[in-house]
Design a protein around this motif. Structure first.
Motif, PDB file in Angstrom:
ATOM      1  N   ARG A 121      50.985 -46.641 -60.164  1.00 15.47           N
ATOM      2  CA  ARG A 121      52.285 -46.288 -60.524  1.00 15.47           C
ATOM      3  C   ARG A 121      53.244 -46.726 -59.719  1.00 15.47           C
ATOM      4  NH1 ARG A 121      54.732 -40.092 -59.776  1.00 15.47           N
ATOM      5  NH2 ARG A 121      56.747 -40.820 -60.181  1.00 15.47           N
ATOM      6  N   LEU A 122      54.309 -47.383 -60.539  1.00 18.25           N
ATOM      7  CA  LEU A 122      55.374 -48.114 -59.821  1.00 18.25           C
ATOM      8  C   LEU A 122      56.314 -46.975 -59.190  1.00 18.25           C
ATOM      9  CD1 LEU A 122      56.836 -50.810 -59.546  1.00 18.25           C
ATOM     10  CD2 LEU A 122      57.822 -50.414 -61.862  1.00 18.25           C
ATOM     11  N   THR A 123      56.762 -47.166 -58.008  1.00 20.08           N
ATOM     12  CA  THR A 123      57.785 -46.468 -57.374  1.00 20.08           C
ATOM     13  C   THR A 123      58.865 -47.438 -57.023  1.00 20.08           C
ATOM     14  OG1 THR A 123      55.751 -45.254 -56.205  1.00 20.08           O
ATOM     15  CG2 THR A 123      58.095 -45.196 -55.264  1.00 20.08           C
ATOM     16  N   THR A 124      60.163 -46.786 -57.251  1.00 15.29           N
ATOM     17  CA  THR A 124      61.231 -47.314 -56.790  1.00 15.29           C
ATOM     18  C   THR A 124      61.984 -46.410 -55.710  1.00 15.29           C
ATOM     19  OG1 THR A 124      62.610 -46.168 -58.479  1.00 15.29           O
ATOM     20  CG2 THR A 124      61.422 -48.288 -59.157  1.00 15.29           C
ATOM     21  N   ALA A 125      62.973 -47.068 -54.970  1.00 13.83           N
ATOM     22  CA  ALA A 125      63.660 -46.194 -54.005  1.00 13.83           C
ATOM     23  C   ALA A 125      64.439 -44.736 -54.946  1.00 13.83           C
ATOM     24  CB  ALA A 125      64.692 -46.911 -53.403  1.00 13.83           C
ATOM     25  N   ASP A 126      64.725 -45.472 -56.142  1.00 13.65           N
ATOM     26  CA  ASP A 126      65.640 -44.154 -56.769  1.00 13.65           C
ATOM     27  C   ASP A 126      64.680 -43.420 -57.229  1.00 13.65           C
ATOM     28  OD1 ASP A 126      67.886 -43.174 -58.397  1.00 13.65           O
ATOM     29  OD2 ASP A 126      66.584 -43.806 -60.073  1.00 13.65           O
ATOM     30  N   SER A 127      63.631 -43.571 -57.733  1.00 11.97           N
ATOM     31  CA  SER A 127      62.491 -42.552 -58.064  1.00 11.97           C
ATOM     32  C   SER A 127      61.857 -41.688 -56.867  1.00 11.97           C
ATOM     33  CB  SER A 127      61.242 -43.457 -58.586  1.00 11.97           C
ATOM     34  OG  SER A 127      60.122 -42.188 -58.981  1.00 11.97           O
ATOM     35  N   LEU A 128      61.910 -42.438 -55.794  1.00  8.80           N
ATOM     36  CA  LEU A 128      61.338 -41.877 -54.610  1.00  8.80           C
ATOM     37  C   LEU A 128      62.389 -40.635 -53.895  1.00  8.80           C
ATOM     38  CD1 LEU A 128      59.209 -41.431 -52.584  1.00  8.80           C
ATOM     39  CD2 LEU A 128      60.115 -43.373 -51.288  1.00  8.80           C
ATOM     40  N   GLY A 129      63.596 -41.400 -54.282  1.00  8.42           N
ATOM     41  CA  GLY A 129      64.760 -40.277 -53.695  1.00  8.42           C
ATOM     42  C   GLY A 129      65.103 -39.091 -54.613  1.00  8.42           C
ATOM     43  N   ARG A 130      64.594 -39.404 -55.997  1.00 11.04           N
ATOM     44  CA  ARG A 130      64.807 -38.189 -56.793  1.00 11.04           C
ATOM     45  C   ARG A 130      63.770 -36.933 -56.486  1.00 11.04           C
ATOM     46  NH1 ARG A 130      68.406 -38.667 -61.067  1.00 11.04           N
ATOM     47  NH2 ARG A 130      69.540 -41.028 -61.190  1.00 11.04           N
ATOM     48  N   THR A 131      62.457 -37.504 -56.094  1.00  9.34           N
ATOM     49  CA  THR A 131      61.381 -36.838 -55.947  1.00  9.34           C
ATOM     50  C   THR A 131      61.648 -36.037 -54.699  1.00  9.34           C
ATOM     51  OG1 THR A 131      59.689 -38.045 -57.029  1.00  9.34           O
ATOM     52  CG2 THR A 131      59.037 -36.985 -55.380  1.00  9.34           C
ATOM     53  N   GLY A 132      62.144 -36.665 -53.707  1.00 10.81           N
ATOM     54  CA  GLY A 132      62.549 -36.140 -52.468  1.00 10.81           C
ATOM     55  C   GLY A 132      63.669 -35.173 -52.642  1.00 10.81           C
ATOM     56  N   LEU A 133      64.689 -35.228 -53.279  1.00 12.41           N
ATOM     57  CA  LEU A 133      65.814 -34.505 -53.391  1.00 12.41           C
ATOM     58  C   LEU A 133      65.325 -33.237 -54.345  1.00 12.41           C
ATOM     59  CD1 LEU A 133      68.837 -34.091 -52.843  1.00 12.41           C
ATOM     60  CD2 LEU A 133      69.136 -35.154 -55.207  1.00 12.41           C
ATOM     61  N   ASP A 134      64.377 -33.325 -55.242  1.00 17.49           N
ATOM     62  CA  ASP A 134      63.955 -32.068 -56.092  1.00 17.49           C
ATOM     63  C   ASP A 134      63.170 -31.159 -54.998  1.00 17.49           C
ATOM     64  OD1 ASP A 134      65.045 -33.025 -58.335  1.00 17.49           O
ATOM     65  OD2 ASP A 134      63.144 -33.840 -58.990  1.00 17.49           O
TER      66      ASP A 134
ATOM     67  N   PRO B 141      78.202 -43.492 -62.508  1.00 20.81           N
ATOM     68  CA  PRO B 141      77.934 -43.232 -64.155  1.00 20.81           C
ATOM     69  C   PRO B 141      77.681 -41.817 -64.432  1.00 20.81           C
ATOM     70  CG  PRO B 141      76.553 -45.040 -63.396  1.00 20.81           C
ATOM     71  CD  PRO B 141      76.998 -44.355 -61.936  1.00 20.81           C
ATOM     72  N   HIS B 142      78.373 -41.508 -65.579  1.00 24.06           N
ATOM     73  CA  HIS B 142      78.425 -40.017 -66.115  1.00 24.06           C
ATOM     74  C   HIS B 142      77.026 -39.295 -65.975  1.00 24.06           C
ATOM     75  CE1 HIS B 142      79.814 -36.376 -67.872  1.00 24.06           C
ATOM     76  NE2 HIS B 142      78.929 -36.553 -68.671  1.00 24.06           N
ATOM     77  N   ASP B 143      75.939 -40.117 -66.312  1.00 18.83           N
ATOM     78  CA  ASP B 143      74.824 -39.454 -66.295  1.00 18.83           C
ATOM     79  C   ASP B 143      74.200 -39.214 -64.842  1.00 18.83           C
ATOM     80  OD1 ASP B 143      74.468 -42.142 -66.020  1.00 18.83           O
ATOM     81  OD2 ASP B 143      72.462 -42.174 -66.809  1.00 18.83           O
ATOM     82  N   GLU B 144      74.678 -39.787 -64.031  1.00 20.60           N
ATOM     83  CA  GLU B 144      74.226 -39.571 -62.372  1.00 20.60           C
ATOM     84  C   GLU B 144      75.030 -38.703 -61.749  1.00 20.60           C
ATOM     85  OE1 GLU B 144      72.089 -41.522 -60.504  1.00 20.60           O
ATOM     86  OE2 GLU B 144      71.233 -42.270 -62.536  1.00 20.60           O
ATOM     87  N   VAL B 145      75.884 -38.210 -62.337  1.00 17.57           N
ATOM     88  CA  VAL B 145      76.768 -36.957 -61.729  1.00 17.57           C
ATOM     89  C   VAL B 145      76.032 -35.745 -61.191  1.00 17.57           C
ATOM     90  CG1 VAL B 145      78.860 -35.395 -61.995  1.00 17.57           C
ATOM     91  CG2 VAL B 145      79.004 -37.607 -62.571  1.00 17.57           C
ATOM     92  N   PRO B 146      75.149 -35.314 -62.079  1.00 20.22           N
ATOM     93  CA  PRO B 146      74.376 -34.074 -61.850  1.00 20.22           C
ATOM     94  C   PRO B 146      73.623 -34.246 -60.481  1.00 20.22           C
ATOM     95  CG  PRO B 146      74.306 -34.248 -64.219  1.00 20.22           C
ATOM     96  CD  PRO B 146      75.042 -35.391 -63.599  1.00 20.22           C
ATOM     97  N   PHE B 147      72.958 -35.527 -60.395  1.00 17.17           N
ATOM     98  CA  PHE B 147      72.252 -35.855 -59.299  1.00 17.17           C
ATOM     99  C   PHE B 147      72.890 -36.140 -57.909  1.00 17.17           C
ATOM    100  CE2 PHE B 147      70.186 -39.317 -56.604  1.00 17.17           C
ATOM    101  CZ  PHE B 147      68.735 -38.641 -56.441  1.00 17.17           C
ATOM    102  N   LEU B 148      74.089 -36.748 -58.279  1.00 22.84           N
ATOM    103  CA  LEU B 148      74.974 -36.687 -57.293  1.00 22.84           C
ATOM    104  C   LEU B 148      75.431 -35.540 -56.505  1.00 22.84           C
ATOM    105  CD1 LEU B 148      76.762 -38.616 -55.203  1.00 22.84           C
ATOM    106  CD2 LEU B 148      78.554 -38.410 -57.140  1.00 22.84           C
ATOM    107  N   ARG B 149      75.854 -34.599 -57.522  1.00 28.41           N
ATOM    108  CA  ARG B 149      76.251 -33.205 -57.011  1.00 28.41           C
ATOM    109  C   ARG B 149      75.066 -32.514 -56.187  1.00 28.41           C
ATOM    110  NH1 ARG B 149      80.447 -30.505 -58.808  1.00 28.41           N
ATOM    111  NH2 ARG B 149      81.243 -31.172 -60.556  1.00 28.41           N
ATOM    112  N   GLN B 150      73.753 -32.536 -56.685  1.00 27.13           N
ATOM    113  CA  GLN B 150      72.803 -32.078 -55.774  1.00 27.13           C
ATOM    114  C   GLN B 150      72.691 -32.893 -54.499  1.00 27.13           C
ATOM    115  OE1 GLN B 150      69.605 -32.952 -58.989  1.00 27.13           O
ATOM    116  NE2 GLN B 150      69.453 -30.723 -59.353  1.00 27.13           N
ATOM    117  N   ARG B 151      72.718 -34.038 -54.441  1.00 26.55           N
ATOM    118  CA  ARG B 151      72.643 -35.102 -53.252  1.00 26.55           C
ATOM    119  C   ARG B 151      73.740 -34.622 -52.399  1.00 26.55           C
ATOM    120  NH1 ARG B 151      72.822 -41.355 -53.709  1.00 26.55           N
ATOM    121  NH2 ARG B 151      70.832 -41.047 -54.691  1.00 26.55           N
TER     122      ARG B 151
END
Length: 189
Positions: free
Chosen positions: A5-18, A94-104
């Motif tokens: 599976r391909l991992t990116t810093a963004d994917s890893l960051g989202r997994t960790g934040l979750d 970007p607008h679609d990143e706002v929910p993730f930014l709020r969580q972060r």
């Protein structure tokens, strides 16, 4: 066996934040994050130097972008406007990143371990501002004026984030820009 599976810093960051949101930052280990992402512990450290750095995402990349934007500010642009525009741009997502930014940002601003770690990140952010101010005003980077303006810009940003996290109908960029104008108005008295 198939392809890994391909991992990116963004994917890893989202997994960790979750995981941080679900279990709490202090109850999640690097091993937990790596396992959830389907990678090894060593692979985690290719992307982040520590668990504390994960919620910051590509903060260094954002600092480079801010430094570049400030460097490109025309000399005739007033210092106030150059700083306001750059700080607003730094915090525009970007607008679609706002929910993730709020969580972060909720995790970063409410987790005691991360609040302490944030001092290092904030210092780097303020340094970018102070270097620009010093260059623009012809003063030393460690001058009182340069350091003070770095602190003021950070204070405006953090105050905007705190207000934004309480009321999701607000627009972060507007809060930051408004904060700059409020500070200007107060010091005009």
């Amino acid at each position: 066996m198939g392809r890994a599976r391909l991992t990116t810093a963004d994917s890893l960051g989202r997994t960790g934040l979750d995981l941080f949101i679900k279990y709490g930052f202090d109850h999640v280990t690097v091993e937990d994050i790596a396992e959830a992402e389907g990678i090894g512990r060593r692979t985690f450290f290719r992307y982040f130097s520590s668990k504390n750095d994960l919620p910051w995402g590509d903060f260094d990349g954002l600092l480079l972008r801010m430094r570049s934007r400030l460097a490109q500010a025309p000399a005739e642009t007033p210092l106030f406007d150059a700083l306001r525009e750059s700080v607003v741009d730094f915090n525009r997502f970007p607008h679609d990143e706002v929910p993730f930014l709020r969580q972060r940002m909720t995790v970063l601003l409410t987790t005691p371990t991360l609040v302490a770690h944030s001092a290092l990140r904030y210092q780097a952010w303020r340094r970018v501002v102070a270097e620009f101010v010093a260059e623009r005003l012809g003063v030393a980077r460690d001058s009182h004026m340069a350091i003070t303006l770095g602190q003021v810009c950070l204070g405006i940003s953090l105050s905007a984030y705190e207000e934004w996290l309480v009321d999701d109908s607000l627009v972060l960029a507007d809060l930051i820009s408004g904060g700059f104008h409020d500070v200007r108005a107060v010091f005009a008295y």
